[in-house]
Write an enzyme that holds these catalytic residues in place. Structure first.
Site, PDB file in Angstrom:
ATOM      1  N   ASP A 137       8.095   5.231 -11.456  1.00  0.00           N
ATOM      2  CA  ASP A 137       7.411   5.707 -12.667  1.00  0.00           C
ATOM      3  C   ASP A 137       7.909   7.077 -13.109  1.00  0.00           C
ATOM      4  O   ASP A 137       7.867   7.407 -14.292  1.00  0.00           O
ATOM      5  CB  ASP A 137       5.897   5.775 -12.431  1.00  0.00           C
ATOM      6  CG  ASP A 137       5.242   4.401 -12.488  1.00  0.00           C
ATOM      7  OD1 ASP A 137       5.976   3.399 -12.575  1.00  0.00           O
ATOM      8  OD2 ASP A 137       4.001   4.335 -12.432  1.00  0.00           O
ATOM      9  N   SER A 139       0.793  -1.218   0.000  1.00  0.00           N
ATOM     10  CA  SER A 139       0.000   0.000   0.000  1.00  0.00           C
ATOM     11  C   SER A 139       0.828   1.272   0.000  1.00  0.00           C
ATOM     12  O   SER A 139       1.315   1.678  -1.037  1.00  0.00           O
ATOM     13  CB  SER A 139      -0.984  -0.021   1.161  1.00  0.00           C
ATOM     14  OG  SER A 139      -2.070   0.817   0.874  1.00  0.00           O
ATOM     15  N   LYS A 164      -1.593  -4.153  -2.882  1.00  0.00           N
ATOM     16  CA  LYS A 164      -2.796  -3.551  -2.294  1.00  0.00           C
ATOM     17  C   LYS A 164      -2.971  -2.159  -2.887  1.00  0.00           C
ATOM     18  O   LYS A 164      -2.294  -1.220  -2.504  1.00  0.00           O
ATOM     19  CB  LYS A 164      -2.709  -3.459  -0.773  1.00  0.00           C
ATOM     20  CG  LYS A 164      -3.976  -2.853  -0.164  1.00  0.00           C
ATOM     21  CD  LYS A 164      -3.909  -2.828   1.348  1.00  0.00           C
ATOM     22  CE  LYS A 164      -5.223  -2.287   1.920  1.00  0.00           C
ATOM     23  NZ  LYS A 164      -5.408  -0.853   1.657  1.00  0.00           N
TER      24      LYS A 164
END
Length: 460
Positions: A335, A324, A349
């Site tokens: 990214d 998470s 998650k």
């Protein structure tokens, strides 16, 4: 969704400074593994509980789900059927709580769950960075067994040698079969200096340990030091504490001579979403950190503030226990081209929960949105795949080549990150050195290249 996030931060600060015991709206957003640390709005988190009509408690939960739950089809059912299902049948608070649990179970979402007063207070204590117990994060595995997610460093649990994936088969002689995480937590908690006896199943072994309870201060940054002369190393074990962001700032400031950095998020089950955003911001000059998607399909981004504290080459360590908030941070930095990921695929998650305090002192955590990484990737039930995969076999773990804080001979032997027997950490440090070498080559300074190459040492 982010207006709630801003409001949450403001109320946390004002409550802490003023000593107020009443909040009227959202207090905290959490992103985590689901072992008592979720994500969403917290209503009246600090208000003292009062006695209520049991039906009022039930109807309040129904309304919260109706307003906030992230799936508009409510798991393929007519949510209205639950609204008056128990009218006239709830005589006690316990009746209301059982009815709530039955209603929530129909959603088929293990992260949307009811917490009785003790469990809710425990969740709040984690946010306040102070617990009473043995210092262990627990969860339920796919076989519905109570398992250790991770012991907290320096606590009775870590000193007693508890390890991730240990099954807790018995607590004080009582079988945990069929228990929820809350059931197990209630039995593990207790008075300071009292003893709890655990029966663990570790592989084919059955291990019995007695652990003395204590006050457990929750530190987000477990370790911050320089390795091999020039690589900074920070182990962030949780995002749950309100102090996590400050601890990370202090840790970065405490490594002035580092030329590169390893951020260790292994076995980090998550925590406050605000912490994930703030900590990602410490490394980003631009870009989106995370996007949330609500049940209407509306997507909201959390852009970087463009004020990084650290511009050093960065490698992040992840494994299947990274969940998470850990995945939000890892995804944001990878990214955006800011970090490389080393280790194993993360937990997966990709959902956000809201913490809601009910007026009788209990609470309910509700999934209110899913999140996407900056590239628009939904990692729920999939996880984030590392750039450099380094698996740890059972044989490697037994040989002491796993995460350095999980020594198989604990508590008799204590390892440290400096020994470089930790295979994943070794790979991360080597990658930092490679990135430093590549930077030197690009700049055309061969004297610095020689220095960087000399510092890449072989290890057993």
């Amino acid at each position: 969704m982010w207006w709630k996030l801003s409001l949450a931060v403001a109320f946390i600060i004002s409550a802490g400074l003023s000593g107020s015991n009443a909040l009227s709206t959202h207090v905290a957003y959490i992103a985590s593994l689901g072992n008592g640390t979720p994500v969403t709005s917290a209503h009246n988190l600090l208000r003292p509980p009062i006695e209520l009509d049991p039906e009022r408690v039930y109807h309040r939960v129904w309304a919260l789900i109706d307003e906030d739950y992230y799936k508009s089809d409510f798991n393929g059912q007519n949510w209205g059927r639950w609204r008056h299902k128990y009218d006239g049948k709830l005589k006690t608070t316990e009746d209301a709580h059982k009815a709530v649990e039955t209603m929530l179970a129909s959603l088929g979402d293990r992260y949307t769950r009811f917490l009785d007063k003790e469990a809710f207070d425990d969740e709040k204590s984690q946010i306040d960075a102070k617990l009473f117990g043995i210092g262990v994060q627990i969860g339920v595995d796919k076989n519905h067994k109570i398992v250790v997610i991770a012991p907290i460093d320096g606590t009775p649990a870590s000193r007693a040698g508890l390890q991730p994936a240990d099954e807790i088969a018995e607590i004080d002689g009582k079988s945990t079969k069929g228990w929820s995480v809350e059931d197990a937590a209630k039995h593990i908690r207790g008075e300071i200096n009292s003893e709890v006896k655990l029966t663990l199943i570790r592989g084919k072994e059955r291990v019995k340990v007695a652990v003395v309870r204590a006050e457990i201060p929750i530190r987000a940054v477990q370790t911050a030091k320089v390795l091999e002369g020039d690589v900074g190393y920070i182990r962030l074990s949780s995002f749950i504490s309100q102090q996590a962001t400050k601890e990370m700032k202090d840790a970065i400031a405490g490594l002035p001579n580092a030329r590169g950095l390893v951020l260790d998020l292994r076995d980090n089950p998550g925590g406050l979403l605000t912490n994930a955003i703030d900590i990602s911001n410490m490394f980003l000059s631009s870009g989106n950190i995370v996007s949330t998607v609500d049940r209407d399909g509306y997507t909201t981004q959390a852009p970087s503030d463009g004020k990084p504290l650290c511009k050093l080459p960065l490698v992040i360590l992840i494994n299947k226990g990274s969940a998470s908030a850990s995945e939000i941070t890892s995804g944001a930095l990878r990214d955006n081209g800011r970090a490389s990921l080393v280790g194993q695929t993360t937990y997966g998650k990709g959902l956000v929960q809201g913490i809601n305090r009910l007026e009788d002192g209990s609470g309910v955590n509700i999934t209110i949105a899913k999140y996407l990484t900056p590239n628009g990737t939904d990692i729920n039930k999939i996880g984030i795949v590392p750039d450099l995969k380094v698996d740890i076999s059972d044989q490697d773990s037994k040989a002491g080549k796993g995460a350095w804080w999980l020594d198989p001979n604990a508590p008799n032997v204590r390892r440290s990150p400096e020994d470089m027997k930790d295979m994943q950490l070794k790979a991360a440090v080597d990658l930092v050195h490679k990135e430093l070498s590549d930077t030197v080559v690009a700049q055309g300074d061969t004297s610095l290249l020689l220095k960087a190459q000399v510092q890449v040492k072989p290890h057993p």
